[in-house]
Design an enzyme around this catalytic site. Sequence first.
Site, PDB file in Angstrom:
ATOM      1  N   HIS A 280      -0.117   0.220  -6.235  1.00 58.95           N
ATOM      2  CA  HIS A 280       0.933   0.811  -7.065  1.00 58.95           C
ATOM      3  C   HIS A 280       1.708  -0.271  -7.798  1.00 58.95           C
ATOM      4  CE1 HIS A 280       3.776  -0.236  -3.811  1.00 58.95           C
ATOM      5  NE2 HIS A 280       2.762   0.073  -3.035  1.00 58.95           N
TER       6      HIS A 280
ATOM      7  N   GLY B  19       0.794  -1.213   0.000  1.00 59.20           N
ATOM      8  CA  GLY B  19       0.000   0.000   0.000  1.00 59.20           C
ATOM      9  C   GLY B  19       0.825   1.260   0.000  1.00 59.20           C
ATOM     10  N   CYS B  20       2.148   1.151   0.038  1.00 58.93           N
ATOM     11  CA  CYS B  20       2.990   2.344   0.091  1.00 58.93           C
ATOM     12  C   CYS B  20       3.686   2.522  -1.243  1.00 58.93           C
ATOM     13  CB  CYS B  20       4.021   2.211   1.199  1.00 58.93           C
ATOM     14  SG  CYS B  20       5.108   3.626   1.315  1.00 58.93           S
ATOM     15  N   GLY B  21       3.516   3.680  -1.859  1.00 54.50           N
ATOM     16  CA  GLY B  21       4.115   3.898  -3.161  1.00 54.50           C
ATOM     17  C   GLY B  21       5.233   4.901  -3.176  1.00 54.50           C
TER      18      GLY B  21
ATOM     19  N   CYS C 185       7.649   5.157  -0.404  1.00 55.56           N
ATOM     20  CA  CYS C 185       8.549   4.902   0.713  1.00 55.56           C
ATOM     21  C   CYS C 185       9.991   5.164   0.321  1.00 55.56           C
ATOM     22  CB  CYS C 185       8.401   3.454   1.176  1.00 55.56           C
ATOM     23  SG  CYS C 185       6.740   3.050   1.685  1.00 55.56           S
TER      24      CYS C 185
END
Length: 291
Positions: free
Chosen positions: A197, A125-127, A129
């Site tokens: 992502h 869910g992190c694009g 970081c």
Amino acid sequence: MDEMTDEPACPLPSDLPAPPPARRVERVQLRDGQVSSGTRAVPEEVPVALTFNGTTHAVMMASPTDIAAFALGFALTEGIVAAKEEILSRDVIVVDEGIEARMWIAEEKMKHLSARRRALAGPTGCGLCGVESLAEAVKPAAHVTATSVFAPDVVLDAMATLGPLQALNRETRAVHAAAYFEPGRGILALAEDVGRHNALDKLVGMAADAGFDTARGLLLLTSRVSIEMVQKAAVLGVGVIAAVSAPTSLAIRTAEAAGITLAAIVRDDGFEIFTHPGRIAPASSERDHVA
């Protein structure tokens, strides 16, 4: 590639099998006051190391599918290369700890990459970081010049065709999808992943491998639209994003500046357009009601 004399010899691919995209796990279910045991399919999630010229640039948690496309799409959307042809070799190797996507680029490209290299360990869910500066996080998206115009029914029909094609999500109900659609041809490419992502990066790689003229079609997303999704869509080159969830305000501003039509909250009865509505032509009976 015999001409690549400066590339070190690559080890032979591992004999390890690729992890399955989903596994069945034991679980106890509590519903309506009743307790039952059984199994449920859940998506697999593995670390994928993206390496360039033998150096790890990023480790992303991802679904273990379409990794070659993921590697290419990541290289393109990160601006490491500008075209598929700039990647001299691309290999996917299964190792004990996960998967390695090994790419080789020209030495001058690698020098540029090393100069801006950053740690980019991305949880699901992190694009963004590991981005080292605020300016890098909110950098403008590429400007899109696609001129194709679509009727509202085309957008609705495109989204309606997406669900039945999401095999992994039908099995697990726990992954995102990104798809490329052209009127008259349908969905030409679809990627699924535990990370939204990642799914879009996979789709960008698929489109580049296939050589699609993406200015002709739509990008379909099953997730919310945040800034990095717009940035990646701009690299894909589509003029229209259609998503089932809402956009963030920064995504709207980014799409506006990039010249991208952003349609979201797509449901059976319609959707909302947040930027550049001219690419979605309303029916003649609706035009008088459009502000």
